[in-house]
Design an enzyme around this catalytic site. Structure first.
Site, PDB file in Angstrom:
ATOM      1  N   ASP A   1       0.964  -1.303   0.066  1.00  0.00           N
ATOM      2  CA  ASP A   1      -0.159   0.117   0.030  1.00  0.00           C
ATOM      3  C   ASP A   1       0.835   1.291  -0.012  1.00  0.00           C
ATOM      4  OD1 ASP A   1      -2.050  -1.735   0.142  1.00  0.00           O
ATOM      5  OD2 ASP A   1      -2.960  -1.137   2.070  1.00  0.00           O
TER       6      ASP A   1
ATOM      7  N   TYR B   1       2.249   1.786  -3.423  1.00  0.00           N
ATOM      8  CA  TYR B   1       1.183   2.395  -4.183  1.00  0.00           C
ATOM      9  C   TYR B   1       1.030   3.969  -4.050  1.00  0.00           C
ATOM     10  CZ  TYR B   1      -3.291   2.498  -6.634  1.00  0.00           C
ATOM     11  OH  TYR B   1      -4.314   3.037  -7.596  1.00  0.00           O
TER      12      TYR B   1
ATOM     13  N   GLU C   1     -23.354 -20.472 -12.831  1.00  0.00           N
ATOM     14  CA  GLU C   1     -22.682 -19.319 -12.360  1.00  0.00           C
ATOM     15  C   GLU C   1     -23.492 -18.854 -10.910  1.00  0.00           C
ATOM     16  OE1 GLU C   1     -23.257 -15.962 -14.764  1.00  0.00           O
ATOM     17  OE2 GLU C   1     -21.895 -16.865 -16.409  1.00  0.00           O
TER      18      GLU C   1
ATOM     19  N   LYS D   1     -25.102 -16.473  -8.557  1.00  0.00           N
ATOM     20  CA  LYS D   1     -26.246 -15.249  -8.707  1.00  0.00           C
ATOM     21  C   LYS D   1     -26.046 -14.486  -7.407  1.00  0.00           C
ATOM     22  CE  LYS D   1     -30.838 -13.855  -9.594  1.00  0.00           C
ATOM     23  NZ  LYS D   1     -31.141 -12.887  -8.871  1.00  0.00           N
TER      24      LYS D   1
ATOM     25  N   ASP E   1     -26.139 -10.921  -5.407  1.00  0.00           N
ATOM     26  CA  ASP E   1     -26.957 -10.191  -4.762  1.00  0.00           C
ATOM     27  C   ASP E   1     -26.537  -8.799  -4.873  1.00  0.00           C
ATOM     28  OD1 ASP E   1     -29.557  -9.607  -3.379  1.00  0.00           O
ATOM     29  OD2 ASP E   1     -28.929 -10.103  -1.790  1.00  0.00           O
TER      30      ASP E   1
ATOM     31  N   ARG F   1     -29.638  -0.677 -14.667  1.00  0.00           N
ATOM     32  CA  ARG F   1     -30.295  -1.373 -15.344  1.00  0.00           C
ATOM     33  C   ARG F   1     -31.669  -0.433 -15.583  1.00  0.00           C
ATOM     34  NH1 ARG F   1     -34.529  -4.884 -14.171  1.00  0.00           N
ATOM     35  NH2 ARG F   1     -35.199  -6.069 -15.956  1.00  0.00           N
TER      36      ARG F   1
ATOM     37  N   TYR G   1     -20.481 -10.503 -16.339  1.00  0.00           N
ATOM     38  CA  TYR G   1     -20.740 -12.007 -16.587  1.00  0.00           C
ATOM     39  C   TYR G   1     -21.371 -11.820 -18.170  1.00  0.00           C
ATOM     40  CZ  TYR G   1     -24.886 -10.302 -14.317  1.00  0.00           C
ATOM     41  OH  TYR G   1     -25.806  -9.302 -13.751  1.00  0.00           O
TER      42      TYR G   1
ATOM     43  N   LYS H   1     -27.048 -20.860 -17.733  1.00  0.00           N
ATOM     44  CA  LYS H   1     -27.284 -20.458 -18.813  1.00  0.00           C
ATOM     45  C   LYS H   1     -26.865 -21.301 -20.198  1.00  0.00           C
ATOM     46  CE  LYS H   1     -26.103 -15.857 -16.854  1.00  0.00           C
ATOM     47  NZ  LYS H   1     -24.920 -14.820 -16.867  1.00  0.00           N
TER      48      LYS H   1
ATOM     49  N   LYS I   1     -33.109 -20.065  -6.993  1.00  0.00           N
ATOM     50  CA  LYS I   1     -33.213 -19.016  -5.914  1.00  0.00           C
ATOM     51  C   LYS I   1     -32.940 -20.014  -4.651  1.00  0.00           C
ATOM     52  CE  LYS I   1     -34.251 -14.849  -5.920  1.00  0.00           C
ATOM     53  NZ  LYS I   1     -34.973 -14.027  -6.488  1.00  0.00           N
TER      54      LYS I   1
ATOM     55  N   CYS J   1     -36.731   3.270  33.949  1.00  0.00           N
ATOM     56  CA  CYS J   1     -35.441   2.818  33.490  1.00  0.00           C
ATOM     57  C   CYS J   1     -34.940   1.755  34.453  1.00  0.00           C
ATOM     58  CB  CYS J   1     -34.538   4.083  33.668  1.00  0.00           C
ATOM     59  SG  CYS J   1     -32.720   3.705  33.250  1.00  0.00           S
TER      60      CYS J   1
ATOM     61  N   CYS K   1     -32.163   3.049  36.818  1.00  0.00           N
ATOM     62  CA  CYS K   1     -32.184   4.101  37.761  1.00  0.00           C
ATOM     63  C   CYS K   1     -33.493   4.208  38.095  1.00  0.00           C
ATOM     64  CB  CYS K   1     -31.627   5.645  37.178  1.00  0.00           C
ATOM     65  SG  CYS K   1     -32.422   6.250  35.922  1.00  0.00           S
TER      66      CYS K   1
ATOM     67  N   CYS L   1     -34.703   7.427  28.825  1.00  0.00           N
ATOM     68  CA  CYS L   1     -34.715   7.577  30.412  1.00  0.00           C
ATOM     69  C   CYS L   1     -33.977   9.259  30.541  1.00  0.00           C
ATOM     70  CB  CYS L   1     -33.398   6.768  30.903  1.00  0.00           C
ATOM     71  SG  CYS L   1     -33.105   7.314  32.417  1.00  0.00           S
TER      72      CYS L   1
ATOM     73  N   CYS M   1     -28.304   9.041  35.250  1.00  0.00           N
ATOM     74  CA  CYS M   1     -28.662   7.546  35.098  1.00  0.00           C
ATOM     75  C   CYS M   1     -27.259   6.833  34.911  1.00  0.00           C
ATOM     76  CB  CYS M   1     -29.533   7.350  34.035  1.00  0.00           C
ATOM     77  SG  CYS M   1     -29.702   5.463  33.723  1.00  0.00           S
TER      78      CYS M   1
HETATM   79  S1  IVH Z   1     -27.468 -12.757 -16.245  1.00  0.00           S
HETATM   80  C1  IVH Z   1     -29.970 -11.722 -19.886  1.00  0.00           C
HETATM   81  N1  IVH Z   1     -25.954 -13.754 -14.404  1.00  0.00           N
HETATM   82  O1  IVH Z   1     -30.024 -11.176 -11.470  1.00  0.00           O
HETATM   83  C2  IVH Z   1     -29.606 -12.279 -18.526  1.00  0.00           C
HETATM   84  N2  IVH Z   1     -27.643 -12.251 -13.662  1.00  0.00           N
HETATM   85  O2  IVH Z   1     -32.917 -11.540 -11.378  1.00  0.00           O
HETATM   86  C3  IVH Z   1     -28.912 -11.192 -17.818  1.00  0.00           C
HETATM   87  N3  IVH Z   1     -27.814 -11.524 -11.437  1.00  0.00           N
HETATM   88  O3  IVH Z   1     -31.068  -8.408 -13.687  1.00  0.00           O
HETATM   89  C4  IVH Z   1     -28.641 -11.641 -16.382  1.00  0.00           C
HETATM   90  N4  IVH Z   1     -26.026 -12.625 -11.033  1.00  0.00           N
HETATM   91  O4  IVH Z   1     -29.009  -8.263 -11.919  1.00  0.00           O
HETATM   92  C5  IVH Z   1     -27.187 -12.860 -14.704  1.00  0.00           C
HETATM   93  N5  IVH Z   1     -24.568 -14.447 -12.788  1.00  0.00           N
HETATM   94  C6  IVH Z   1     -25.446 -13.630 -13.158  1.00  0.00           C
HETATM   95  C7  IVH Z   1     -26.336 -12.942 -11.963  1.00  0.00           C
HETATM   96  C8  IVH Z   1     -27.170 -12.078 -12.583  1.00  0.00           C
HETATM   97  C9  IVH Z   1     -26.954 -11.818 -10.681  1.00  0.00           C
HETATM   98  C10 IVH Z   1     -28.594 -10.530 -11.287  1.00  0.00           C
HETATM   99  C11 IVH Z   1     -29.004  -9.466 -12.453  1.00  0.00           C
HETATM  100  C12 IVH Z   1     -30.435  -9.682 -12.972  1.00  0.00           C
HETATM  101  C13 IVH Z   1     -30.898 -10.420 -11.753  1.00  0.00           C
HETATM  102  C14 IVH Z   1     -32.073 -11.061 -12.522  1.00  0.00           C
END
Ligand code: IVH
Length: 664
Positions: free
Chosen positions: A31, A34, A109, A111, A113, A132, A218, A282, A306, A400, A403, A418, A423
């Site tokens: 660091d 850098y 992949e 998902k 959050d 988006r 992705y 996918k 999910k 309280c 006290c 309180c 106190c």
């Molecule tokens: S692909 C055409 N891949 O989940 C496909 N989405 O519930 C576009 N998300 O709007 C999405 N991880 O914000 C894709 N590995 C992943 C993801 C992912 C999280 C989110 C993304 C999407 C939402 C849909």
């Protein structure tokens, strides 16, 4: 070496270091190194602004705040994903693809959050980042996106490309942010997604820069331009371009492979630094994705499994009350210990009495608990069907617990307080707060020692800390206190006198004043007398203060004048230390109103410049206004200013004054 060459060299060194640190998670320089290179670059860029480059790391710090984001229509809509919730539904999804006569091959992949983002590069340089939004139109958040260190400002190839991915906040970052928010008296952010979304939509990119967001990319748009035919190869290409992609990306040939991947992710989940809420599958081959097609909202060649929400059931053994340093009473759930996402939970805040009644909780209930954003445990509901009839109703206390003073509830507020200034719970907590790291930072005085010094009668009020040196011999008579450690603590107490105004303002515990607001106040007023002499209306007009805080500050100083004098007499430095204050007789402490359109500056820029000289900008004209700045097509504020005979600056005058500021 010529400055231009050195600038280029430094940018390359720093970007490479950043890539290794933030994308590959494999740092190669320290660091300190850098920072040294970065300082050299900043100096050179200041001297030779003509050589500053778009991909320079100095572009990542955030710039002037904007008033709102521009709307941008996506070239191709940003689709969402359909959801499946169990194995049966996963198999049905697979069958539908096979029905099209296609042999599925899935890229699995995590998902993530977070929230999705589109990044546009021209000639290999990042030019735009868009949220988006509703899928068709998003918001241009480019300045904020540039602050995200894992997003390359320059790709390894000079191509035009759009990529998409997820912006997210690490769990630890949220925990840290919530800790700070709690100190500032702000409500905690419920989960990483809300926190990431809020951060990415900050109008002030300097704030966004502090939020340490991260990304996984992705999705590569128009892969055919690069001769890429499968999603898996697209991910490999994204990685080569310099993007951070998910290491958990796996190509499988059948649904069993998907199920194994899901199982693995469920195991990894508690130990990941970021939050995942499922797995995305996918279909790999782009030509076949086209055949399978999309609905208006989501692709039919991909879906998201999910995870079931992580919840646990346990018994609510008791509800106990704690007293904060402001006197606020918080009910807390005492739970039968239970493991949730890898950690044992035995306590959860119930916020306030209204929360408990709205959930209808009874002591003895079986309750569902969830980790909000997987950080803060929360009681979500009582399981009524599990009641035995032996449960006890919740009764809010009226005095309280420390006290016994009758509690008060201010009108319009949900919390009970309180009101007793003496106190013990309040006092101990305010003493602990006073010495804490972000306050006076008195090392050696941990919570337990402060509590003990309080119980032994050595420290009952804040000023007593500074008189401890005269009681050293008495303290030494008690077990556990060695002469050396006492000396060290006494030294640290003495040193704390020089912490400066910002820390003092935070440490003394003015209701609602966190360390950030304390810094704003210290910077603006420079010393405590200047702050104490302010009227409530003046305080209200300071950015980030507002009506409630202004009242708190004003009332605090009305009632604590003797206390402040006492601290001053002890020798506590009540001036701002460090930080340079700028003054200008036309601006400092004057009140401004802006109306109409100024051509050469945005309203925010004007506001920022005035405020940097401690000018006060407010919305409406009154007899207290000193100057009205009038642009093209001004509103009724102009007429009012004329009728009240207030000084008026037009754009030319404003420019003249601002131009002279630069010469100071
Ligand atoms: S692909 C055409 N891949 O989940 C496909 N989405 O519930 C576009 N998300 O709007 C999405 N991880 O914000 C894709 N590995 C992943 C993801 C992912 C999280 C989110 C993304 C999407 C939402 C849909």
């Amino acid at each position: 070496m010529k400055p231009q060459e050195r600038i280029a060299e430094l940018i390359d060194i720093l970007n490479e270091a950043s890539y290794r640190y933030y994308v590959l998670d494999n740092p190669t320089i320290t660091d300190q190194e850098y920072d040294k290179y970065l300082r050299e670059l900043i100096n050179l860029e200041e001297k030779y602004p003509e050589y500053a480059r778009e991909d320079s790391p100095t572009k990542r710090v955030g710039g002037a705040a904007v008033e709102k984001f521009d709307k941008v229509t996506h070239q191709t809509p940003m689709l969402s994903l359909s959801n499946v919730f169990n194995e049966e539904e996963i198999r049905e999804f697979d069958k539908r693809i096979k029905k099209e006569g296609i042999t599925p091959q899935y890229v699995c992949e995590q998902k993530i959050d977070g929230l999705s983002i589109s990044l546009i590069y021209k000639n290999g340089l990042l030019v735009q980042g868009v949220t988006r939004g509703d899928g068709l139109t998003g918001e241009d958040v480019t300045p904020n996106v540039k602050t995200i260190k894992s997003i390359p400002l320059k790709l390894t190839e000079p191509i035009d490309v759009e990529v998409r991915g997820e912006v997210f906040m690490h769990k630890k970052t949220l925990a840290k942010l919530n800790e700070e928010r709690e100190k500032e008296g702000l409500p905690a952010l419920a989960n990483v997604r809300n926190a990431a979304a809020g951060s990415l939509r900050q109008l002030d990119s300097k704030v966004a820069a502090q939020r340490e967001l991260d990304t996984f990319i992705y999705y590569l748009m128009e892969p055919e331009k690069f001769g890429i035919t499968t999603h898996y190869d697209a991910i490999m290409y994204l990685r080569k371009l310099g993007f951070k992609t998910m290491s958990e990306t796996k190509l499988v040939n059948d649904i069993e492979g998907v199920l194994t991947f899901i199982k693995r992710q469920l195991e990894l989940r508690p130990n990941l630094s970021y939050e995942i809420d499922g797995v995305v599958m996918k279909h790999n081959v782009f030509a076949e994705q086209l055949e399978i097609g999309n609905t208006a909202k989501y692709p039919k060649w991909a879906t998201a499994y999910k995870f079931p929400a992580e919840e646990a059931l346990t018994r609510l053994k008791d509800i106990i009350f704690t007293v904060g340093r402001t006197g606020r009473i918080t009910p807390n759930a005492v739970l039968e210990p239970v493991i949730l996402m890898g950690s044992t939970i035995s306590r959860a805040t119930l916020h306030n009495a209204d929360f408990v009644t709205s959930k209808g909780l009874k002591i003895g209930d079986i309750v569902a608990i969830k980790k909000a954003g997987d950080v803060i445990p929360a009681v979500t509901e009582a399981i009524i069907s599990r009641r035995t009839g032996k449960e006890k109703d919740f009764v809010m206390i009226s005095t309280c617990p420390m006290c016994d003073t009758s509690l008060v509830k201010r009108s319009g507020q949900v919390d009970y307080f309180c009101p007793n200034d003496t106190c013990p719970a309040r006092n101990i907590n305010s003493l602990i707060h006073f010495v804490s790291r972000d306050a006076m930072n008195i090392e050696g005085l941990g919570e337990e020692i402060v509590e003990e010094l309080y119980n032994l009668g050595f420290v009952k009020r804040i000023p007593d800390f500074y008189d401890l040196k005269s009681k050293k011999d008495q303290i030494l008579e008690f077990d556990g206190y060695g002469e050396q450690s006492i000396n060290k603590i006494l030294e640290n107490i003495e040193a704390s006198k020089e912490r400066g105004l910002a820390r003092v303002l935070f440490a003394i515990g003015i209701p609602g004043i966190g360390s950030k607001t304390a810094k704003v106040l210290a910077h603006r007023f420079g010393n405590i007398d200047a702050l104490m002499s302010r009227k409530k209306e003046d305080l209200e007009n300071i950015p980030d203060i507002g009506n409630i805080l202004a009242t708190n500050i004003y009332e605090y100083f009305q009632t604590h004048q003797d206390f402040i004098t006492e601290l001053k007499n002890i020798g506590i430095n009540m001036n701002e230390v460090g930080g340079e204050r700028k003054e200008n007789e036309l601006i400092t402490n004057k009140k401004f109103v802006i109306t109409g359109t100024i051509n050469d500056y945005t309203r925010n820029e004007i506001k920022e410049i005035l405020e940097s000289y401690d000018g006060i900008v407010s919305e409406s004209v009154s007899k207290n206004t000193d100057v009205v700045i009038v642009g093209d097509s001004p509103g009724s504020k102009y007429d009012k200013a004329v009728s009240l005979n207030i000084t008026i600056w037009n754009e030319d005058k404003l420019k003249e004054i601002f131009a002279n500021l630069d010469k100071d």
